[in-house]
Structures are given as structure tokens and as C-alpha cells.
Design a protein around this motif. Sequence first.
Motif, PDB file in Angstrom:
ATOM      1  N   ASN A  21      -5.487  -5.440   4.354  1.00  0.00           N
ATOM      2  CA  ASN A  21      -6.290  -4.275   4.377  1.00  0.00           C
ATOM      3  C   ASN A  21      -5.780  -3.145   3.737  1.00  0.00           C
ATOM      4  OD1 ASN A  21      -8.595  -5.713   5.448  1.00  0.00           O
ATOM      5  ND2 ASN A  21      -7.791  -5.129   7.508  1.00  0.00           N
ATOM      6  N   ARG A  22      -4.547  -2.916   3.983  1.00  0.00           N
ATOM      7  CA  ARG A  22      -4.050  -1.560   3.170  1.00  0.00           C
ATOM      8  C   ARG A  22      -3.894  -1.722   1.824  1.00  0.00           C
ATOM      9  NH1 ARG A  22      -0.302  -2.133   7.807  1.00  0.00           N
ATOM     10  NH2 ARG A  22       1.070  -2.720   6.091  1.00  0.00           N
ATOM     11  N   LEU A  23      -3.564  -3.139   1.229  1.00  0.00           N
ATOM     12  CA  LEU A  23      -3.646  -3.052  -0.175  1.00  0.00           C
ATOM     13  C   LEU A  23      -4.997  -2.913  -0.724  1.00  0.00           C
ATOM     14  CD1 LEU A  23      -1.036  -6.190  -0.490  1.00  0.00           C
ATOM     15  CD2 LEU A  23      -0.654  -3.741  -0.976  1.00  0.00           C
ATOM     16  N   HIS A  24      -5.964  -3.297  -0.050  1.00  0.00           N
ATOM     17  CA  HIS A  24      -7.627  -3.254  -0.295  1.00  0.00           C
ATOM     18  C   HIS A  24      -7.820  -1.592  -0.381  1.00  0.00           C
ATOM     19  CE1 HIS A  24     -11.655  -3.456  -0.552  1.00  0.00           C
ATOM     20  NE2 HIS A  24     -11.984  -3.090   0.634  1.00  0.00           N
ATOM     21  N   GLU A  25      -7.304  -0.872   0.534  1.00  0.00           N
ATOM     22  CA  GLU A  25      -7.507   0.529   0.641  1.00  0.00           C
ATOM     23  C   GLU A  25      -7.011   1.206  -0.648  1.00  0.00           C
ATOM     24  OE1 GLU A  25      -6.269   1.664   4.597  1.00  0.00           O
ATOM     25  OE2 GLU A  25      -7.997   0.538   5.480  1.00  0.00           O
ATOM     26  N   LYS A  26      -5.584   0.716  -0.751  1.00  0.00           N
ATOM     27  CA  LYS A  26      -5.001   1.349  -1.922  1.00  0.00           C
ATOM     28  C   LYS A  26      -5.762   0.751  -3.437  1.00  0.00           C
ATOM     29  CE  LYS A  26      -0.854   1.864   0.530  1.00  0.00           C
ATOM     30  NZ  LYS A  26       0.740   1.388   0.814  1.00  0.00           N
ATOM     31  N   ARG A  27      -6.686  -0.043  -3.402  1.00  0.00           N
ATOM     32  CA  ARG A  27      -7.363  -0.685  -4.292  1.00  0.00           C
ATOM     33  C   ARG A  27      -6.623  -1.576  -5.473  1.00  0.00           C
ATOM     34  NH1 ARG A  27     -11.943   3.346  -5.780  1.00  0.00           N
ATOM     35  NH2 ARG A  27     -12.302   4.647  -3.960  1.00  0.00           N
ATOM     36  N   PHE A  28      -5.600  -2.201  -4.826  1.00  0.00           N
ATOM     37  CA  PHE A  28      -4.748  -3.259  -5.695  1.00  0.00           C
ATOM     38  C   PHE A  28      -5.658  -4.468  -5.484  1.00  0.00           C
ATOM     39  CE2 PHE A  28      -1.129  -0.309  -4.598  1.00  0.00           C
ATOM     40  CZ  PHE A  28      -0.856   0.097  -5.788  1.00  0.00           C
ATOM     41  N   ILE A  29      -6.265  -4.733  -4.275  1.00  0.00           N
ATOM     42  CA  ILE A  29      -6.935  -5.959  -4.137  1.00  0.00           C
ATOM     43  C   ILE A  29      -8.312  -5.817  -3.743  1.00  0.00           C
ATOM     44  CG2 ILE A  29      -4.727  -7.262  -3.629  1.00  0.00           C
ATOM     45  CD1 ILE A  29      -5.661  -7.263  -0.758  1.00  0.00           C
ATOM     46  N   GLY A  30      -9.235  -6.870  -3.752  1.00  0.00           N
ATOM     47  CA  GLY A  30     -10.825  -6.833  -3.514  1.00  0.00           C
ATOM     48  C   GLY A  30     -10.733  -7.094  -2.007  1.00  0.00           C
ATOM     49  N   ASN A  31     -11.714  -6.839  -1.365  1.00  0.00           N
ATOM     50  CA  ASN A  31     -11.968  -7.054   0.069  1.00  0.00           C
ATOM     51  C   ASN A  31     -11.268  -8.253   0.431  1.00  0.00           C
ATOM     52  OD1 ASN A  31     -12.514  -7.079   2.868  1.00  0.00           O
ATOM     53  ND2 ASN A  31     -14.518  -6.083   2.389  1.00  0.00           N
ATOM     54  N   PRO A  32     -10.143  -8.247   1.481  1.00  0.00           N
ATOM     55  CA  PRO A  32      -9.797  -9.913   1.902  1.00  0.00           C
ATOM     56  C   PRO A  32     -10.516 -10.372   2.973  1.00  0.00           C
ATOM     57  CG  PRO A  32      -8.407  -8.021   2.904  1.00  0.00           C
ATOM     58  CD  PRO A  32      -9.365  -7.252   2.050  1.00  0.00           C
ATOM     59  N   VAL A  33     -11.498  -9.946   3.316  1.00  0.00           N
ATOM     60  CA  VAL A  33     -12.357 -10.202   4.482  1.00  0.00           C
ATOM     61  C   VAL A  33     -13.400 -11.239   4.187  1.00  0.00           C
ATOM     62  CG1 VAL A  33     -13.846  -9.909   6.456  1.00  0.00           C
ATOM     63  CG2 VAL A  33     -12.022  -8.275   6.095  1.00  0.00           C
ATOM     64  N   GLY A  34     -13.272 -12.469   4.601  1.00  0.00           N
ATOM     65  CA  GLY A  34     -14.155 -13.558   4.021  1.00  0.00           C
ATOM     66  C   GLY A  34     -13.476 -14.938   4.158  1.00  0.00           C
ATOM     67  N   LYS A  35     -14.224 -15.789   4.006  1.00  0.00           N
ATOM     68  CA  LYS A  35     -13.861 -17.295   4.303  1.00  0.00           C
ATOM     69  C   LYS A  35     -12.964 -17.831   3.072  1.00  0.00           C
ATOM     70  CE  LYS A  35     -17.431 -18.681   7.274  1.00  0.00           C
ATOM     71  NZ  LYS A  35     -18.581 -19.570   7.469  1.00  0.00           N
ATOM     72  N   ALA A  36     -13.117 -17.139   1.833  1.00  0.00           N
ATOM     73  CA  ALA A  36     -12.364 -17.494   0.727  1.00  0.00           C
ATOM     74  C   ALA A  36     -10.924 -17.580   0.991  1.00  0.00           C
ATOM     75  CB  ALA A  36     -12.530 -16.470  -0.533  1.00  0.00           C
ATOM     76  N   LYS A  37     -10.157 -18.361   0.386  1.00  0.00           N
ATOM     77  CA  LYS A  37      -8.724 -18.291   0.641  1.00  0.00           C
ATOM     78  C   LYS A  37      -7.877 -17.662  -0.481  1.00  0.00           C
ATOM     79  CE  LYS A  37      -8.862 -22.939   2.778  1.00  0.00           C
ATOM     80  NZ  LYS A  37      -8.293 -24.282   2.913  1.00  0.00           N
ATOM     81  N   SER A  38      -8.735 -16.905  -1.377  1.00  0.00           N
ATOM     82  CA  SER A  38      -7.812 -16.213  -2.299  1.00  0.00           C
ATOM     83  C   SER A  38      -8.489 -14.782  -2.536  1.00  0.00           C
ATOM     84  CB  SER A  38      -7.926 -16.762  -3.879  1.00  0.00           C
ATOM     85  OG  SER A  38      -9.288 -17.073  -4.151  1.00  0.00           O
ATOM     86  N   VAL A  39      -8.138 -13.899  -3.002  1.00  0.00           N
ATOM     87  CA  VAL A  39      -8.384 -12.567  -2.875  1.00  0.00           C
ATOM     88  C   VAL A  39      -8.438 -12.079  -4.563  1.00  0.00           C
ATOM     89  CG1 VAL A  39      -6.295 -11.643  -2.565  1.00  0.00           C
ATOM     90  CG2 VAL A  39      -8.343 -10.215  -1.959  1.00  0.00           C
TER      91      VAL A  39
END
Length: 81
Positions: free
Chosen positions: A40-58
Motif C-alpha cells: 500500500n505504501r508503494l502504491h501511495e508513492k506511485r511506484f505500483i498500481g493499486n495492490p488490492v484485488g484478486k489478481a496475483k500480480s500488480v
Amino acid sequence: MEYDKDKVDEVTLALLYLAMHDENEYGAKAWKGFDWETMNRLHEKRFIGNPVGKAKSVVVTPEGYKRAKDLFEKHFVKRSR
């Protein structure tokens, strides 16, 4: 236990580089088997997309991909003497 969350984020992003695939000009994808708070912190820093969900990748952003590669080299590449 108190710990340096920025350092954890840095090393997690570097380790995501190991699991990246489908790299292109829009970023890449990586398996997301890491601590949810860190992701979630990496998402907030805009390095990754939203990690929440059923997908096993981000989705990894282009900035995240470059930063992950740099951090991987910083922390894990052996230097010749």
C-alpha cells in the motif's frame, strides 16, 4: 518492534524487480506476494498500481520500474573488485 518503513519499502521494491514481467513503455507487472502495508505504501508513492484485488500480480509504473531496477542493483548486484 519499530522499524524503518522507508528502508523496507526500498528493499521490497528492489525485490519486486526479480518478479517483474511484461515490461513495456507503460511499466511492468510483478507478483505481489509481499506485506500488504508495504504494498500500500508503494502504491501511495506511485511506484505500483493499486495492490488490492484478486489478481496475483500488480502493475508497476514506469517510475517504479526504473526505481526498482536501480535499487536492485544497489542492494544485490555483486561488484567486481
